[in-house]
Write an enzyme that holds these catalytic residues in place. Structure first.
Site, short mmCIF file in Angstrom:
data_model
loop_
_atom_site.label_atom_id
_atom_site.label_comp_id
_atom_site.label_asym_id
_atom_site.label_seq_id
_atom_site.Cartn_x
_atom_site.Cartn_y
_atom_site.Cartn_z
N ALA A 10 -12.78 29.35 -10.10
CA ALA A 10 -14.43 29.00 -10.25
C ALA A 10 -15.02 27.92 -9.32
O ALA A 10 -16.04 27.72 -9.33
CB ALA A 10 -14.81 28.82 -11.64
N ASP A 60 -2.62 26.51 -12.07
CA ASP A 60 -2.30 27.69 -11.31
C ASP A 60 -2.39 28.66 -12.35
O ASP A 60 -1.18 28.78 -12.96
CB ASP A 60 -0.66 27.27 -10.47
CG ASP A 60 -0.37 28.60 -9.81
OD1 ASP A 60 -1.02 29.74 -10.14
OD2 ASP A 60 0.44 28.63 -9.09
N TYR A 153 -2.60 44.42 -2.34
CA TYR A 153 -4.15 43.95 -3.07
C TYR A 153 -4.55 45.20 -4.02
O TYR A 153 -4.83 44.89 -5.02
CB TYR A 153 -4.96 43.46 -2.16
CG TYR A 153 -6.44 43.19 -2.63
CD1 TYR A 153 -6.57 41.96 -3.17
CD2 TYR A 153 -7.37 43.83 -2.36
CE1 TYR A 153 -7.57 41.43 -3.73
CE2 TYR A 153 -8.56 43.37 -2.98
CZ TYR A 153 -8.64 42.27 -3.62
OH TYR A 153 -10.15 41.83 -4.13
N ILE A 186 -17.94 41.48 -0.83
CA ILE A 186 -18.97 40.53 -1.11
C ILE A 186 -18.81 39.15 -0.12
O ILE A 186 -17.74 39.06 0.18
CB ILE A 186 -18.62 39.90 -2.56
CG1 ILE A 186 -18.51 41.23 -3.57
CG2 ILE A 186 -19.69 39.06 -2.89
CD1 ILE A 186 -19.96 41.88 -3.45
#
Ligand code: NAP
Length: 245
Positions: A10, A60, A153, A186
């Site tokens: 974040a 982590d 991914y 994004i």
């Protein structure tokens, strides 16, 4: 008592905006970071100046001991966990034939094990007993439709969708919702390697004609955690400008 949210990864990008959105809505926010300590501290200062409640915590997400300690700290500080947002992620562009076992393992550790660790720890230590709450997992359009040169991914983001749907079924009787937000492209550091012309080409294919902003994602995540969304679970919501329908 204010509600509490944990957001992984974040300190920057999408996660940072999600943290601001929840904080401004009156939540206590745990800002998890791994390497971006300076950015996490900057975000905490911004929220402090606004008089909003937050802590920063280095962990982590692939390390279960660190995650368990984070969950304990959140519970000792705020005494509840109402929302978990599994946002931490990494990306990698490589031809499939150049991918190594270590590449795939790193992706699995961060994305899949990270989501597993944070979710299970929060459930075991608080949420299951509280019989209420929301889990929002961040996938990607590439987990829905696959992306060339991003097989690892796409694999990890598809796994997040499968994990979330199964968990939504299992946690329904405990009144805990589990949903997925699968963003399109994004504007964050994750896309910093693309040239301007590559981004323009990509925009041409997006019906709404632009790359997404972090705000486009944060609002959807916040909605999935709010009271009006209590009957939504096991869903994949994809704010993507219409590129995937
Ligand atoms: P970003 O700016 O690169 O942020 C990624 C975040 O993940 C960073 O805050 C990073 O923390 C955190 N992270 C990575 N490994 C971690 C670990 N092992 N433990 C804890 N945190 C870890 O990228 P973003 O665009 O905001 O991405 C956020 C999420 O959205 C990711 O899951 C990504 O896959 C997804 N997404 C992004 C896009 C896009 O176009 N940007 C599209 C679809 C989905 P530190 O910096 O502290 O290490």
């Amino acid at each position: 008592m204010n509600k509490t949210v944990i957001i992984t990864g974040a300190a920057k990008g999408i996660g940072r905006e999600i943290a601001i959105k929840f904080a401004k809505s009156g939540y206590n926010v745990c800002i998890n970071y791994n390497t971006s300590e300076k950015k996490a501290k900057e975000l905490k200062s911004v929220l402090d100046l606004l008089g909003l409640s937050s802590i920063i915590y280095q962990a982590d997400v692939s390390n279960r001991e660190q995650v368990d300690n984070m969950i304990d700290t959140v519970l000792n500080t705020f005494h509840s966990i109402d929302v978990v947002v599994n946002n931490a992620g990494i990306c990698e562009y490589k031809l499939f034939n150049d991918l190594t076992e270590a590449d795939l393992q790193r992706m699995i550790n961060t994305s899949i094990m990270g989501t597993f660790n944070v979710t299970q720890s929060a459930l075991k230590k608080y949420m299951i007993h509280n019989k209420c709450g929301s889990i929002v997992n961040i996938s990607s359009i590439w987990g829905m439709v696959g992306s060339s040169m991003e097989v690892n991914y796409s694999t990890s983001k598809a796994a997040i969708i499968g994990m979330s749907k199964a968990l939504a079924k299992e946690l329904g009787p405990s009144n805990i919702t589990v949903n997925v937000v699968a963003p399109g492209a994004i504007d964050t550091d994750m896309n910093a390697n693309f040239s301007e012309s590559e981004m323009r080409e990509f925009c041409d294919e997006i019906p709404l004609g632009r790359i997404g902003k972090v705000e486009d994602i944060a609002g959807v995540v916040k909605f999935l955690a709010c009271d009006e969304a209590r009957y939504i679970t096991g869903q994949v919501i994809s704010p993507n400008g219409g590129i995937v329908m």
